[in-house]
Design a protein around this motif. Structure first.
Motif, PDB file in Angstrom:
ATOM      1  N   PRO A 105       0.816  -1.225   0.000  1.00  0.00           N
ATOM      2  CA  PRO A 105       0.000   0.000   0.000  1.00  0.00           C
ATOM      3  C   PRO A 105       0.848   1.274   0.000  1.00  0.00           C
ATOM      4  N   VAL A 106       0.231   2.360  -0.429  1.00  0.00           N
ATOM      5  CA  VAL A 106       0.894   3.674  -0.441  1.00  0.00           C
ATOM      6  C   VAL A 106       1.321   4.056   0.982  1.00  0.00           C
ATOM      7  N   THR A 107       2.568   4.465   1.122  1.00  0.00           N
ATOM      8  CA  THR A 107       3.141   4.649   2.460  1.00  0.00           C
ATOM      9  C   THR A 107       4.118   5.832   2.491  1.00  0.00           C
ATOM     10  N   ASP A 108       4.182   6.500   3.638  1.00  0.00           N
ATOM     11  CA  ASP A 108       5.163   7.565   3.883  1.00  0.00           C
ATOM     12  C   ASP A 108       6.155   7.080   4.934  1.00  0.00           C
ATOM     13  N   TRP A 109       7.415   7.371   4.698  1.00  0.00           N
ATOM     14  CA  TRP A 109       8.416   6.895   5.671  1.00  0.00           C
ATOM     15  C   TRP A 109       9.738   7.629   5.470  1.00  0.00           C
ATOM     16  N   ALA A 110      10.542   7.643   6.521  1.00  0.00           N
ATOM     17  CA  ALA A 110      11.904   8.185   6.432  1.00  0.00           C
ATOM     18  C   ALA A 110      12.783   7.439   7.415  1.00  0.00           C
ATOM     19  N   TYR A 111      14.077   7.475   7.168  1.00  0.00           N
ATOM     20  CA  TYR A 111      15.017   6.749   8.029  1.00  0.00           C
ATOM     21  C   TYR A 111      16.350   7.477   8.064  1.00  0.00           C
ATOM     22  N   GLY A 112      17.192   7.034   8.995  1.00  0.00           N
ATOM     23  CA  GLY A 112      18.573   7.492   9.032  1.00  0.00           C
ATOM     24  C   GLY A 112      19.463   6.364   9.519  1.00  0.00           C
ATOM     25  N   MET A 113      20.730   6.383   9.098  1.00  0.00           N
ATOM     26  CA  MET A 113      21.696   5.367   9.570  1.00  0.00           C
ATOM     27  C   MET A 113      23.051   6.049   9.700  1.00  0.00           C
ATOM     28  N   LEU A 114      23.837   5.579  10.632  1.00  0.00           N
ATOM     29  CA  LEU A 114      25.213   6.061  10.723  1.00  0.00           C
ATOM     30  C   LEU A 114      26.165   4.899  10.493  1.00  0.00           C
ATOM     31  N   LEU A 115      27.050   5.065   9.515  1.00  0.00           N
ATOM     32  CA  LEU A 115      28.020   4.026   9.190  1.00  0.00           C
ATOM     33  C   LEU A 115      29.427   4.584   9.377  1.00  0.00           C
ATOM     34  N   CYS A 116      30.369   3.678   9.690  1.00  0.00           N
ATOM     35  CA  CYS A 116      31.749   4.149   9.821  1.00  0.00           C
ATOM     36  C   CYS A 116      32.719   2.983   9.664  1.00  0.00           C
ATOM     37  N   THR A 117      34.004   3.296   9.766  1.00  0.00           N
ATOM     38  CA  THR A 117      35.032   2.252   9.666  1.00  0.00           C
ATOM     39  C   THR A 117      34.992   1.389  10.924  1.00  0.00           C
ATOM     40  N   GLU A 118      35.559   0.198  10.786  1.00  0.00           N
ATOM     41  CA  GLU A 118      35.627  -0.709  11.935  1.00  0.00           C
ATOM     42  C   GLU A 118      36.368  -0.040  13.087  1.00  0.00           C
ATOM     43  N   GLU A 119      37.452   0.672  12.763  1.00  0.00           N
ATOM     44  CA  GLU A 119      38.299   1.300  13.777  1.00  0.00           C
ATOM     45  C   GLU A 119      37.537   2.302  14.635  1.00  0.00           C
ATOM     46  N   ARG A 120      36.584   3.020  14.040  1.00  0.00           N
ATOM     47  CA  ARG A 120      35.943   4.107  14.781  1.00  0.00           C
ATOM     48  C   ARG A 120      34.592   3.728  15.382  1.00  0.00           C
ATOM     49  N   ALA A 121      34.131   2.512  15.115  1.00  0.00           N
ATOM     50  CA  ALA A 121      32.769   2.134  15.497  1.00  0.00           C
ATOM     51  C   ALA A 121      32.463   2.348  16.976  1.00  0.00           C
ATOM     52  N   ARG A 122      33.426   2.012  17.834  1.00  0.00           N
ATOM     53  CA  ARG A 122      33.157   2.067  19.284  1.00  0.00           C
ATOM     54  C   ARG A 122      32.969   3.502  19.793  1.00  0.00           C
ATOM     55  N   GLU A 123      33.365   4.473  18.987  1.00  0.00           N
ATOM     56  CA  GLU A 123      33.116   5.861  19.394  1.00  0.00           C
ATOM     57  C   GLU A 123      31.620   6.174  19.386  1.00  0.00           C
TER      58      GLU A 123
END
Ligand SMILES: [Zn+2]
Lengths: 381, 513
Positions: free
Chosen positions: A208-226
């Protein structure tokens, strides 16, 4: 540089049939704020976000270069901003290449689509077709999908009853997903009696017709824990484009999906997806696509989609516990929705629908007439 | 019934008979219904090479019924609304047999709205010249009467219809004692009555019309005569030729003909052709039919149609000459100067533009209607305009006051939470003269050119936080731009009477004196 990319956080709004209370800017901004709060990421030129990838569509947004209306709400002023005007899953592939190439170490990935804004989604998808040969015939995503449905159902023994089962299950699963579009629960009889849109596709067989939005944060393996204590790893990606003109291909062949998934498996070192992957999120814009994509990624045997449904394949392989695209995500964003569900399941944050011990998950999405383009992402804990 | 693009739904039905193409209706034997919301219902009966259209409330027996509102129906018929879009989006619905209905598209020539704007005099002429044709003997059976129309004002006159033995004759003037006499003070009022824009009773009660003699005959006029429908016709070659020569003297440019003493004869052959001569002397021009014995220059064109094409810019004259379809006698140099002697011919309506040959043309307008949410921020900004206020939000961190109000401060990446009223007066920072008229996407309307597009620093705003709008057109030459510490012209908004929450709740800005 390691060969895996971290997905640190996801944000989304609830899928709605008509987000009358918000512009798409408001929808995105809500996701943006959530990512900022979850990760405390900055826009510092050395340590923060220097590049933002967005996903949107000009026709749905009614403006040429749709990303120009959202730069401020995704924090893109005076930063790099690049738009993916294709299935959002490709944005993940693009974010991966930005990070793995060493060009960027942190990527913000945002997407939106407000299907309710246009008076007819079918008219929008009519415009994806060739203006000289195909548009005049009246082609749109729905009616060419019906051609594919017909071809595939015959090949794989998928019946009207199977489709009804898929729809009923999708709605039931969506009840356990607080971000899923609120749809009416239906039984198999209702599905089989719903109006035919383009034979064999009925109204309830189609998302069905739908409205939506999202966000994601990606990074290098080295910086992930920050940014998180519990990153999820993207370890494989593959995509494949099939021919634009429908007559050039065997509509039931699944060629592009087989190709995309085998590339993703190779990258992630997966030999047997049936045994190694614990959860699958497939972009079923229409009910027939669920067994078809299951064949394409290798969890149902070739030409046996109907039997796979009967044998309980959908539950055995944990397919579309989110409700799937069939329950309602906007066009372009099905892939992001699938990946977000995989993320939540891998983190153990999927609430009532949580599967125990998910170590690897697969998100798939397709775009274009009769799923011309296919892409697959493999995610791991 | 409302007009859209100057056309009413009934215009389209009333012209169907004239637009009917027998060859398109071969083998069709069907009744079609049209249910036009706001305008009424019509029934179209097609039987091989004949057709009837009638306004009716009864659409039973129709194989297909088209349903649409007036705007969409008219728009589709005159090409202003894309038919495919309208159909796909459900604005135009077909009930019943769609296949057969499809044949109606081949059955009629395209509806072309009247090109010439008809004046009151034209209408009056047209009404009386069609009166006898509109006479309905069955509505006048047993009548032996004379009906005088005494129409005053510009374009008026006196006419009398003599009705007897089921026949009608029209004469100018009036007999001593007409059975019924209609007096209308102003011709324009009568035109409005005939076009259905005014009803006759309000004219009578307002004293702008009166009836002498037998009133009941006047009340029967609607039965005696069929309703007047203004004619709609396309320009033929003959019309063009007449219009070209009818406007030739007007188009004469004394500057281009300085010191010229010449006679120029146009000898146009073929249908619609004729012979005209322009006598040019002492910076004056006179046009006469026929030709003198030895015109200075004579243009011979074999086919009138070719000359029309030249004048409309569809063909160039040299290719006509080299093809032997036209020739010049006498002084050729004068023929080459015609473009200076006369200004370009402009057809009565630019709607009848030349059809250029193109390899491939996409006629479909790509348009999918949209409805937009405003969200709380944009909604608050637009709502304030209704109250004649410019209300916007300020960044709590950097103090920036952006216009229009926005969800976040783009630079600080945080929501702009503090609301305040700015302006409505301010100073111009820069103005642009624009010589082309971009249409307004919300209305499709274009604007007069040149116009001035402004960026105004409203009182209470700083730096580059300007507000974009238009300047009053007659003041575009008086505006001075501001820069850094140099102030620009002070301006104030001119508000619209009717404010709906749109950027055009402000008509434009004008100089604040
Ligand atoms: Zn700020």
């Amino acid at each position: 540089m390691s060969n895996r990319v971290a997905l640190c956080a996801v944000a989304q709004i609830k899928n709605e049939n008509d987000a009358w209370h918000a512009r798409f800017q408001n929808m995105l901004h809500e996701c943006f704020e959530s990512i900022m709060t979850q990760t405390k990421v900055s826009f510092d030129m050395d340590k923060g976000i220097r590049n933002i990838i967005t996903c949107s569509d000009d026709m749905f947004d009614a403006r040429t270069i749709s990303n120009n209306g959202i730069t401020d709400v995704v924090g893109a002023q005076f930063r790099g901003e690049e738009k993916m005007s294709q299935e959002s899953i490709n944005g993940l592939g693009y974010a991966m290449s930005c990070i793995m190439s060493g060009h960027d170490d942190v990527i913000l990935f945002m997407g939106h689509c407000k299907e309710s804004q246009g008076e007819s989604r079918r008219m929008v998808t009519n415009l994806t077709f060739d203006p000289f040969y195909c548009r005049p015939i009246g082609m749109d995503h729905l009616n060419v999908s019906a051609m594919q449905a017909r071809a595939y159902m015959k090949k794989s023994g998928v019946s009207e009853e199977h489709l009804a089962k898929i729809v009923v299950r999708s709605r039931k699963n969506s009840k356990k997903n607080p971000n899923a579009r609120d749809n009416k629960m239906v039984d198999e009889k209702e599905v089989m009696n719903s109006p035919l849109l383009a034979d064999p596709i009925r109204e309830l067989h189609y998302y069905p017709v739908t409205d939506w939005a999202y966000g994601m944060l990606l990074c290098t393996e080295e910086r992930a824990r920050e940014f998180t204590d519990n990153p999820i790893w993207i370890t494989g990606y593959g995509s494949c484009m099939d021919s634009y003109f429908l007559g050039d291909k065997d509509l039931a062949s699944n060629f592009s999906l087989k190709n995309a998934s085998s590339r993703a498996y190779k990258m992630a070192g997966i030999k047997d997806p049936k045994k190694e992957i614990n959860l699958f999120e497939l972009s079923d814009q229409s009910a027939y696509q669920l067994p078809m994509w299951a064949e394409g990624v290798g969890i149902a045997d070739e030409g046996k989609g109907g039997k796979w449904i009967e044998d309980g394949g959908m539950d055995k392989y944990n397919v579309n516990l989110s409700g799937g695209m069939l329950n309602g995500n906007p066009l372009l964003l099905g892939g992001a929705a699938r990946a977000i569900e995989c993320f939540l399941q891998l983190r153990g944050e999927a609430g009532e629908r949580q599967v125990k011990g998910v170590k690897k998950a697969l998100a798939q999405a397709s775009y274009g007439p009769a799923a011309q383009h296919q892409a697959v992402v493999i995610m791991e804990k | 019934m409302t007009e859209y693009w100057g056309v009413k739904a009934e215009d389209i039905f009333n012209t169907m008979k004239d637009r009917f193409r027998v060859e398109g209706a071969k083998g069709v034997d069907a009744v079609f219904g049209y249910d036009i919301e706001g305008a009424g219902k019509w029934k179209l009966t097609v039987k091989n090479d004949s057709m009837e259209v009638e306004k009716t409330d009864d659409l039973s027996g129709c194989v297909t019924i088209m349903k649409a509102n007036e705007e969409n129906f008219i728009g589709v018929n005159i090409g202003k609304v894309d038919a495919t879009n309208a159909f796909m989006s459900g604005k135009v619905k077909l009930e019943g047999d769609m296949g057969t209905f499809g044949k109606t598209t081949k059955m009629f020539k395209k509806y072309v709205p009247a090109k010439k704007v008809m004046g009151t005099g034209d209408y009056i002429q047209d009404m009386f010249s069609t009166l006898v044709a509109r006479f309905q003997p069955q509505g006048a059976s047993g009548l032996d009467v004379s009906i005088t129309y005494n129409i005053g004002g510009e374009g008026g006159g006196v006419w009398t219809a003599y009705i007897k033995d089921g026949k009608c004759e029209l004469k100018t003037g009036q007999p001593d004692k007409p059975t019924t006499k209609l007096n209308v003070n102003e011709a324009k009022d009568w035109v409005d009555v005939m076009l259905g824009k005014t009803d006759p009773f309000s004219l009578l009660s307002a004293g702008r019309a009166s009836i002498e003699g037998k009133t009941e005959i006047a009340l029967k006029l609607g039965e005696i005569f069929a309703k007047y429908a203004p004619k709609i016709k396309e320009f033929t070659t003959k019309d063009y030729i007449l219009d070209m020569f009818g406007t030739l003297v007007q188009r004469f440019q004394p500057k281009g003909a300085a010191d010229l003493d010449a006679t120029i004869t146009y000898d146009i052959g073929g249908e619609g052709g004729g012979k005209w001569t322009a006598y040019i002397k002492d910076g004056k021009c006179e046009l006469k039919e026929g030709q003198p014995e030895k015109p200075t220059t004579k243009l011979c064109v074999n086919e009138a149609k070719d000359w029309v094409d030249v004048m409309l810019g569809k063909t160039d004259p040299f290719s006509l000459l080299s093809a032997g379809r036209a020739s010049i006698e006498g002084q050729t140099a004068i023929a080459l100067k015609l473009g200076e002697i006369f200004s370009k011919y402009i057809p009565p309506s630019s709607g009848g533009e030349a059809e250029k040959e193109e390899l491939l043309v996409l006629k479909k307008t790509i348009s999918v209607n949209q409805r937009f949410a405003t969200g709380p921020i944009m909604g608050r900004f637009l709502n304030a305009l209704k109250e004649k206020k410019i209300f916007t939000n300020k960044c709590p961190k950097c103090g920036r006051v952006h216009l229009p109000a926005r969800e976040v401060c783009a630079e600080c990446r945080i929501p702009a939470t503090e609301w305040l009223e700015v302006g409505p007066k301010g100073q111009v920072r820069y103005m642009e003269y624009v010589y082309f008229s971009s249409p307004d996407p919300l209305t499709g309307e274009t604007r007069e050119t040149p116009y001035g597009m402004l960026n105004i620093l409203l009182d209470g705003c700083i730096g580059n936080d300007t507000f974009a709008h238009l300047v009053r057109r007659d003041q575009i030459n008086l505006i001075k731009n501001g820069r850094n510490d140099v102030a620009g012209t002070r301006v104030r908004p001119v508000w619209n009477e009717k404010r709906v929450g749109s950027i055009f709740d402000i008509k434009y800005f004008e100089i604040d004196e």
